[in-house]
Write a protein that holds these residues in place. Structure first.
Motif, mmCIF file in Angstrom:
data_model
loop_
_atom_site.group_PDB
_atom_site.id
_atom_site.type_symbol
_atom_site.label_atom_id
_atom_site.label_comp_id
_atom_site.label_asym_id
_atom_site.label_seq_id
_atom_site.Cartn_x
_atom_site.Cartn_y
_atom_site.Cartn_z
ATOM 1 N N PRO A 6 8.315 -0.372 12.117
ATOM 2 C CA PRO A 6 7.824 -1.222 11.766
ATOM 3 C C PRO A 6 7.342 -1.840 10.701
ATOM 4 C CG PRO A 6 6.077 0.639 12.166
ATOM 5 C CD PRO A 6 7.838 1.243 11.871
ATOM 6 N N SER A 7 7.339 -2.950 10.127
ATOM 7 C CA SER A 7 6.505 -3.720 9.711
ATOM 8 C C SER A 7 5.574 -3.678 8.836
ATOM 9 C CB SER A 7 7.071 -5.109 8.511
ATOM 10 O OG SER A 7 6.502 -5.955 9.742
ATOM 11 N N LEU A 8 5.101 -3.254 7.542
ATOM 12 C CA LEU A 8 2.937 -4.041 6.764
ATOM 13 C C LEU A 8 2.707 -4.614 8.079
ATOM 14 C CD1 LEU A 8 1.892 -1.668 5.144
ATOM 15 C CD2 LEU A 8 2.513 -3.358 3.758
ATOM 16 N N GLU A 9 3.371 -5.771 8.468
ATOM 17 C CA GLU A 9 2.414 -7.163 8.814
ATOM 18 C C GLU A 9 2.794 -6.676 10.338
ATOM 19 O OE1 GLU A 9 5.517 -7.402 7.227
ATOM 20 O OE2 GLU A 9 5.520 -9.310 5.903
ATOM 21 N N VAL A 61 -0.043 5.000 5.739
ATOM 22 C CA VAL A 61 0.749 3.773 5.719
ATOM 23 C C VAL A 61 1.309 4.096 4.158
ATOM 24 C CG1 VAL A 61 1.100 3.278 7.252
ATOM 25 C CG2 VAL A 61 0.765 2.228 5.705
ATOM 26 N N SER A 62 2.704 4.068 3.342
ATOM 27 C CA SER A 62 3.580 3.611 2.121
ATOM 28 C C SER A 62 4.113 2.406 2.902
ATOM 29 C CB SER A 62 4.059 5.064 1.609
ATOM 30 O OG SER A 62 5.135 4.480 0.453
ATOM 31 N N PRO A 63 3.943 1.463 2.043
ATOM 32 C CA PRO A 63 5.488 0.731 2.214
ATOM 33 C C PRO A 63 6.390 0.872 1.498
ATOM 34 C CG PRO A 63 2.995 -0.447 1.028
ATOM 35 C CD PRO A 63 2.992 0.755 1.200
ATOM 36 N N ARG A 64 6.471 1.990 0.754
ATOM 37 C CA ARG A 64 7.683 2.154 -0.239
ATOM 38 C C ARG A 64 8.620 3.373 1.009
ATOM 39 N NH1 ARG A 64 7.493 6.579 -5.135
ATOM 40 N NH2 ARG A 64 6.923 8.437 -3.325
ATOM 41 N N VAL A 65 7.649 4.488 1.466
ATOM 42 C CA VAL A 65 9.147 4.844 2.923
ATOM 43 C C VAL A 65 8.590 4.368 4.339
ATOM 44 C CG1 VAL A 65 7.822 6.703 4.293
ATOM 45 C CG2 VAL A 65 6.952 7.116 2.140
ATOM 46 N N LEU A 66 8.399 3.030 4.306
ATOM 47 C CA LEU A 66 8.398 2.476 5.839
ATOM 48 C C LEU A 66 10.169 1.394 5.225
ATOM 49 C CD1 LEU A 66 4.954 0.617 6.532
ATOM 50 C CD2 LEU A 66 6.591 2.147 7.408
ATOM 51 N N GLU A 67 9.649 0.874 4.088
ATOM 52 C CA GLU A 67 11.545 0.546 4.070
ATOM 53 C C GLU A 67 12.302 1.554 4.241
ATOM 54 O OE1 GLU A 67 10.958 -1.453 0.052
ATOM 55 O OE2 GLU A 67 9.389 -2.792 -0.231
ATOM 56 N N GLN A 68 12.257 3.042 3.805
ATOM 57 C CA GLN A 68 13.457 3.346 3.448
ATOM 58 C C GLN A 68 14.028 3.618 5.472
ATOM 59 O OE1 GLN A 68 11.167 7.080 2.447
ATOM 60 N NE2 GLN A 68 11.914 6.466 0.166
ATOM 61 N N ARG A 69 13.345 3.630 6.327
ATOM 62 C CA ARG A 69 13.685 3.932 7.405
ATOM 63 C C ARG A 69 13.936 2.148 7.771
ATOM 64 N NH1 ARG A 69 13.906 8.333 10.410
ATOM 65 N NH2 ARG A 69 13.817 6.934 12.568
#
Length: 253
Positions: A144-147, A132-140
């Motif tokens: 799901p959240s990192l948590e 995963v990448s936190p930055r990529v997760l934030e783009q959509r």
């Protein structure tokens, strides 16, 4: 006739991890596109070649230049890691179609696992490994959240982290709900490579002032790969080895 465009998996940055096929095709090319610091670490294999940084051009300008260069010889792109995860070159590969040749390399995850001398899906400790990448997760917004991803039995491999380490650890701690192992690998495969291992409870203190992760509020991705999960420190049960032996013996009888 236009020559092919090679997308060569360059591993995490160590030229000794280049495959024999990748080295052979790289030697054939007149022009090579590589990000810094790959052009530095691969300098011994790039002598006499026309070197470019891909991001010095707009996409259309890059296509025009590549068409010209392909009339003179083959062209190569050194792909960080390989094409498998977070590769920036998919759009180019689709443009060139059959003229694009993708050469797999040693992926960053493989190199990290080898460096730590740990399998990332240890039986009994881990049921799945997520990249995963936190930055990529934030783009959509529907991601799901990192948590939510950081759950017991999960090994997380975190690319392109842009979060200050205390913030990242807090998210992971809420997800895992326990004090699991974590490893920080800075500049994997490059000069200045460093490894720091600890737990979610002590890694912030252990890494203080060492520059493993961004801490200036810039939210810029750093060059530290983060691995976290029970598999990094869980004891290994070798009983399965004898079970495998017994099965093999029974099949041979």
């Amino acid at each position: 006739m236009p020559q092919p465009v090679y997308f060569i998996g360059a591993g995490p940055g160590d030229p000794e991890l280049l495959t024999r096929k990748g080295a052979r095709l790289l030697a054939e090319c007149r022009a090579v596109y590589a990000f810094n610091p790959f052009e530095e670490t691969f300098a011994g294999l790039l002598t006499g070649k026309e070197l470019h940084n891909p991001y010095d051009y707009t996409f259309d300008a890059l296509l025009v230049q590549l068409q010209r260069q392909r009339q003179q010889g083959a062209v190569a792109f050194l792909v960080p890691g390989d094409l498998s995860f977070f590769c920036p070159f998919q759009a180019l590969i689709e443009v060139f179609g059959d003229d694009a040749v993708v050469v797999p390399g040693v992926g960053t995850v493989n190199a990290a696992s080898a460096l730590l001398k740990r399998t990332l899906n240890l039986s009994g400790a881990c049921s799945r490994t997520l990249i995963v990448s936190p930055r990529v997760l934030e783009q959509r917004p529907d991601s799901p959240s990192l948590e939510e991803l950081a759950a017991p039995g999960v090994t997380l491999v975190i690319y392109m982290n842009h979060l200050p380490l205390p913030e990242l650890v807090a998210k992971l701690r809420r997800g895992y709900g326990d004090n699991v192992a974590i490893a920080l690998i800075h500049r994997l495969g490059f000069a200045g490579q460093r490894v720091l291992q600890g737990t979610l409870d002590d890694i912030v203190e252990l890494s203080a002032g060492q520059g493993f992760c961004t801490d200036n509020g810039s939210r810029r991705s750093d060059l530290t790969l983060v691995l976290v999960g029970e598999t990094l420190s869980a004891p290994v049960d070798h009983a399965w080895w004898d079970q495998r032996y017994q099965r093999q013996q029974s099949h041979q009888q």
